[in-house]
Design a protein around this motif. Structure first.
Motif, PDB file in Angstrom:
ATOM      1  N   ARG A  38      -3.905  -9.142 -15.718  1.00 52.03           N
ATOM      2  CA  ARG A  38      -3.780 -10.010 -14.516  1.00 52.03           C
ATOM      3  C   ARG A  38      -2.141  -9.895 -14.448  1.00 52.03           C
ATOM      4  N   GLU A  39      -1.513 -10.116 -15.425  1.00 55.43           N
ATOM      5  CA  GLU A  39      -0.113 -10.385 -15.444  1.00 55.43           C
ATOM      6  C   GLU A  39       0.661  -8.963 -15.042  1.00 55.43           C
ATOM      7  N   ALA A  40       0.072  -7.846 -15.474  1.00 55.68           N
ATOM      8  CA  ALA A  40       0.588  -6.738 -15.077  1.00 55.68           C
ATOM      9  C   ALA A  40       0.302  -6.434 -13.709  1.00 55.68           C
ATOM     10  N   ILE A  41      -0.804  -6.613 -13.066  1.00 54.71           N
ATOM     11  CA  ILE A  41      -1.091  -6.364 -11.806  1.00 54.71           C
ATOM     12  C   ILE A  41      -0.153  -7.059 -10.927  1.00 54.71           C
ATOM     13  N   GLU A  42      -0.044  -8.548 -11.030  1.00 59.22           N
ATOM     14  CA  GLU A  42       0.676  -9.363 -10.398  1.00 59.22           C
ATOM     15  C   GLU A  42       2.169  -8.672 -10.391  1.00 59.22           C
TER      16      GLU A  42
ATOM     17  N   TYR B 142       0.827  -1.104   0.041  1.00 61.03           N
ATOM     18  CA  TYR B 142      -0.036   0.002   0.091  1.00 61.03           C
ATOM     19  C   TYR B 142       0.858   1.418   0.151  1.00 61.03           C
ATOM     20  N   ASN B 143       2.431   1.074  -0.295  1.00 61.14           N
ATOM     21  CA  ASN B 143       2.945   2.267  -0.427  1.00 61.14           C
ATOM     22  C   ASN B 143       3.278   2.945   0.975  1.00 61.14           C
TER      23      ASN B 143
ATOM     24  N   ILE C 296      -5.746  -3.176  -5.500  1.00 66.16           N
ATOM     25  CA  ILE C 296      -5.417  -1.846  -4.846  1.00 66.16           C
ATOM     26  C   ILE C 296      -5.357  -0.555  -5.924  1.00 66.16           C
ATOM     27  N   PHE C 297      -5.393  -1.151  -7.231  1.00 69.24           N
ATOM     28  CA  PHE C 297      -5.194  -0.019  -8.513  1.00 69.24           C
ATOM     29  C   PHE C 297      -6.680   0.255  -9.150  1.00 69.24           C
TER      30      PHE C 297
ATOM     31  N   ALA D  47      -7.468  -0.823   0.339  1.00 66.80           N
ATOM     32  CA  ALA D  47      -6.940   0.363   0.628  1.00 66.80           C
ATOM     33  C   ALA D  47      -7.623   1.575   0.854  1.00 66.80           C
ATOM     34  N   HIS D  48      -7.140   2.495   1.498  1.00 67.08           N
ATOM     35  CA  HIS D  48      -7.940   3.680   1.992  1.00 67.08           C
ATOM     36  C   HIS D  48      -8.370   4.517   0.726  1.00 67.08           C
ATOM     37  N   ARG D  49      -7.409   4.289  -0.274  1.00 66.01           N
ATOM     38  CA  ARG D  49      -7.618   4.918  -1.621  1.00 66.01           C
ATOM     39  C   ARG D  49      -6.964   3.929  -2.483  1.00 66.01           C
ATOM     40  N   LEU D  50      -7.513   4.148  -3.807  1.00 67.34           N
ATOM     41  CA  LEU D  50      -6.962   3.304  -4.951  1.00 67.34           C
ATOM     42  C   LEU D  50      -5.776   3.950  -5.583  1.00 67.34           C
TER      43      LEU D  50
END
Length: 835
Positions: free
Chosen positions: A511-515, A63-64, A485-486, A422-425
């Motif tokens: 899916r691959e990009a998010i992973e 979550y940075n 979370i995006f 996440a509190h924010r996306l």
């Protein structure tokens, strides 16, 4: 002034367990601080285990959010290897920083890693730019200023250093300077410098003025501050130079964390957006509901001793509802100052918080005998408490009523973190390009972290006959990021001709990009780590020096008496440094060398005090703060500097740091018992150590002035009328002991333990280990007592009297007796005293 953005301001939240961690992340914290096992300043918190570090950091970085481990206690000699293991585990797990108190540990961390981030804890008592400069060789990333620094001082410090400044913004206030409280250590062997604070400041005390008890009504908690709440002055703090806003509360609930973090997140964001923000009454009440002893700005707006504490209770009360105006058979009547509803928790405050208080749930609310539904705000109301909870006959007119809990608020706060979300996306943007008979190439940019990944289609694109790829179509297909979370912010498409690709392939690419983006977030940063062994060998010492006896005096009468006694050196530690020149004259007239003591605290603008000490022409200076040490180093004085106990030296590495910093010898921390002291002496330059073997232990050292608060109509030193020059105050505890309260040149108070303590029985052990400097300290003794005490210890150093004989002689002639003090090893006395 540099541009303020969300990247330049940090909101730092506490976490005592996983639920608190999730609450902090979900409600907008930029960073979280937490303890691991035993090495932290909140040992009563659940804390985390070392093997949890990788999963904790992966969760936070997902979550940075940054994660800081608190290693903010003193480390004893036999703990250095365990502390080293924890440091190495933090480096391996990608912890974003260690929050550190012990200067020796700072040195050890730098030996292990030159680039691993270190934050200077508030336990270091850093209150001036000079104190920050002391750490220049160690490349600290952030320092946490003392809670006593006001906004003007923070601004001064900010202008004189490039170091990012962290400041406490909400939560419990320590009445004593952090790192300078020895009360728990003195009374129970539970040191605040070891995370075991027993909260002696929250106990009731009687105020004794010139030996007589002062009638105070229901004001008994004279050292118990309200809680810090600076929500309404966030803009002023940012403009003063605060980079990190720290919330106290690793012992608090996840609901507290969620509540406080969300409020300060909003306040900071409103300022960054350029909007004027003022918290509402409802927001303040919600903060009070989670935890409050009453709110104060503490010292941020300057010292105001009248506003710092309430004095009538030491614990969280919640929201003030009003006072009881009538008592009915089954209810009480009051005029409400805050909203109330069925199910809320309440307590009736009769002004005796140390006794069991009546309290429980609200069963019903009525107006003029008629039941009222929903939340009630204002006006006269009949409160019907649960019969099993409250005995109505024990409630009296005038009792204050507090709302201690609000189930509805708790449920709302729990919803913010009960599910991992996440509190924010986090926004993503994508660039896509390609042509027919070639793969579709997409670059996915994680805007917040600057991470990016490139994903190619497995299939070749074909010329489109009906439905070619468009930006809107890609935005729709790749924007299906629910459960992640995006969120997809935009797509930039640069395709040659009209082409197409099956939707299942677009989904696979997504899916691959998010992973991969998640993997990049969760991958720990890499720090340099060296293989370091802690080699502890006895340092070369000068054994031909005869043991030296030093007398620290706090009155001119004591200086005069000690000057004529059989001592080797004098120290003067006066309330008013204007008397120092006379003390030097007396000592020199009688052939004695003398050192003058600095204050324990060094604030911006106080270098004049340090310079006046030099002008008094002492032979040495007893240095009590990092700021004073750095100031004198910068002056290149031709004077020896002696480090006092307040520098918190607990291991051989800390000894080395301070000796290499220009001190001729150092005094170990009062946190060490005899075994810990002997462990350190076995591996350090013991002839460079000075042992305090007789004293009244200085317990609290505080910016809060008891004299001003209770003997004056004023608020600080500018208008108090200086009652400290006319009266002597002591605090009487529950056992009837009178603990003297003394003032220094900065109007700071020190509360001394009523009973003297003596380490006479350990003198022979110290001499055997090579210690050659022994100090005895006086507080209120007259000339006769000074001469007697000096004679006893001189005989002990010469071997003419045993330490036990000294101890018994002191105990027999002292009205209150004498304690063995903190040196006694509570775990194993016999083993250490028979060595």
């Amino acid at each position: 002034m540099k541009r303020i953005t969300r990247d330049t301001i940090e909101l730092l939240a506490p976490a005592g367990n996983w639920e608190c961690l999730r609450a902090a992340v979900a409600n907008g914290a930029d960073a979280v601080f937490f303890g691991v096992e035993k090495f932290n300043a909140r040992v009563r918190a659940k804390n985390f285990q070392m093997d949890e570090l990788p999963s904790i950091m992966a969760y936070l970085h997902k979550y940075n959010v940054r994660g800081y481990v608190t290693l903010n206690i003193l480390i004893f000699e036999n703990e250095l290897n365990d502390a080293k293991s924890l440091v190495e585990a933090c480096i391996d797990a990608g912890v974003d920083a260690l929050i550190v108190q012990d200067v020796g540990l700072v040195q050890l961390i730098r030996e292990i890693s030159p680039d691993f981030p270190i934050h200077g804890s508030t336990q270091m008592t850093i209150t001036s730019p000079e104190a920050i400069d002391f750490f220049n060789p160690y490349d600290l990333e952030v320092v946490v200023l003392g809670r006593e620094n006001n906004l003007k001082q923070i601004q001064t410090i900010s202008k004189k250093t490039a170091m990012p400044l962290e400041v406490f913004v909400h939560g419990a206030l320590c009445v004593s300077y952090s790192g300078q409280c020895l009360t728990s250590e003195m009374w129970g062997g539970r040191s605040a410098n070891r995370g075991e604070c027993a909260q002696a400041c929250r106990l009731p005390y009687d105020l004794m003025v010139d030996g007589q008890k002062k009638e105070m009504g229901n004001l008994a908690y004279v050292l118990s501050p309200k809680d810090l709440a600076a929500l309404d002055i966030i803009p002023e703090m940012i403009e003063a130079g605060v980079s990190s806003f720290k919330i106290e509360g690793r012992l608090k609930s996840p609901e507290y964390v969620a509540n406080v973090v969300s409020k300060y997140r909003n306040a900071i964001d409103e300022y960054i957006a350029g909007r004027k923000y003022q918290p509402s009454k409802e927001e303040i009440r919600e903060l009070e509901q989670s935890f409050s002893r009453g709110f104060t700005h503490g010292f941020l707006e300057g010292t105001n001793n009248k506003k710092l504490l309430d004095g009538t209770f030491p614990k969280s009360r919640g929201v003030y509802l009003g006072t009881v105006s009538h008592v009915l058979k089954d209810a009480v009547v009051c005029k409400l100052d805050a909203p109330l509803k069925r199910g809320d928790g309440i307590v009736f405050d009769a002004g005796r918080p140390e006794e069991k208080e009546e309290g429980g749930r609200v069963y019903d609310l009525r107006r003029n005998g008629k039941k009222v539904e929903g939340e009630v705000q204002g006006g006269l109301i009949e409160i019907v408490p649960g019969r099993r909870d409250v005995t109505i006959s024990k409630i009296h007119v005038g009792d204050r009523i507090w709302k201690t809990s609000d189930q509805e608020l708790s449920r709302l706060l729990q919803k913010t973190f009960e599910e991992e979300r996440a509190h924010r996306l986090f926004p993503i943007h994508i660039k896509a390009y390609g042509k027919a008979n070639h793969p579709l190439v997409s670059v996915w940019y994680d805007e917040e972290t600057a991470n990016h990944v490139t994903i190619q289609s497995a299939d070749m694109m074909q010329e489109a006959k009906k439905h070619p790829l468009t930006e809107d179509y890609l935005l729709e297909q790749w924007g299906r990021l629910g459960g992640t979370i995006f969120k997809l912010d935009k797509v930039e498409m640069n395709l040659s001709g009209e082409v197409m690709l099956p939707v299942k392939e677009l989904n696979r690419m997504r899916r691959e990009a998010i992973e991969q983006l998640l993997l990049l977030r969760e991958t720990p940063p890499v720090y340099e780590k060296r293989n370091v062994e802690i080699i502890a060998e006895k340092q070369v010492i000068e054994t031909n020096i005869e043991p030296q006896l030093i007398a620290l005096c706090r009155t001119m009468e004591q200086v005069e008496a000690a000057s004529h006694a059989d001592i080797d050196y004098l120290y003067a530690d006066f309330e008013f440094t204007t008397d120092y020149p006379q003390a030097v004259q007396i000592a020199h007239a009688n052939g004695k060398n003398i050192a003058l003591a600095t204050p324990r605290i060094h604030m911006p603008g106080e270098n004049g005090i340090l310079n006046s000490i030099v002008k008094a022409n002492p032979d040495s200076i007893l240095v009590r703060s990092l700021g004073a040490l750095q100031h004198y180093k910068q002056q290149h004085l031709d004077l020896s500097l002696i480090g006092d106990f307040s520098l918190n030296i607990a291991n051989h590495k800390a000894v080395s740091v301070f000796l290499e910093s220009g001190l001729s010898r150092v005094t170990p921390s009062y946190d060490l018992n005899i075994q810990q002291m002997m462990d350190m002496l076995a591996v350090t330059q013991s002839d460079k150590l000075e042992m305090v073997i007789h004293q009244h232990l200085p317990m609290f050292h505080t910016e809060h002035c008891v004299y001003c608060t209770f003997l004056s109509e004023g608020t600080d030193f500018t208008n108090c009328g200086r009652p400290c020059e006319k009266h002597r105050i002591s605090l009487q505890d529950r056992l009837g002991m009178h603990h003297p309260v003394r003032v220094d040149v900065g109007c700071r108070n020190t509360v001394y333990n009523a009973i003297e303590q003596s380490g006479a029985e350990y003198i022979s052990h110290f001499v055997e280990e090579g210690v050659r400097h022994f100090r005895i300290e006086f507080l209120e003794e007259d000339a006769k007592d000074v001469r007697k005490v000096i004679a006893l210890y001189r005989e002990a150093l010469r071997g003419e009297r045993t330490g036990t004989s000294v101890w018994r002689s002191l105990k027999a002639t002292n009205q209150l007796g004498v304690t063995r003090g903190q040196l006694i090893n509570k775990e194993n006395v016999s083993r250490t005293t028979s060595k």
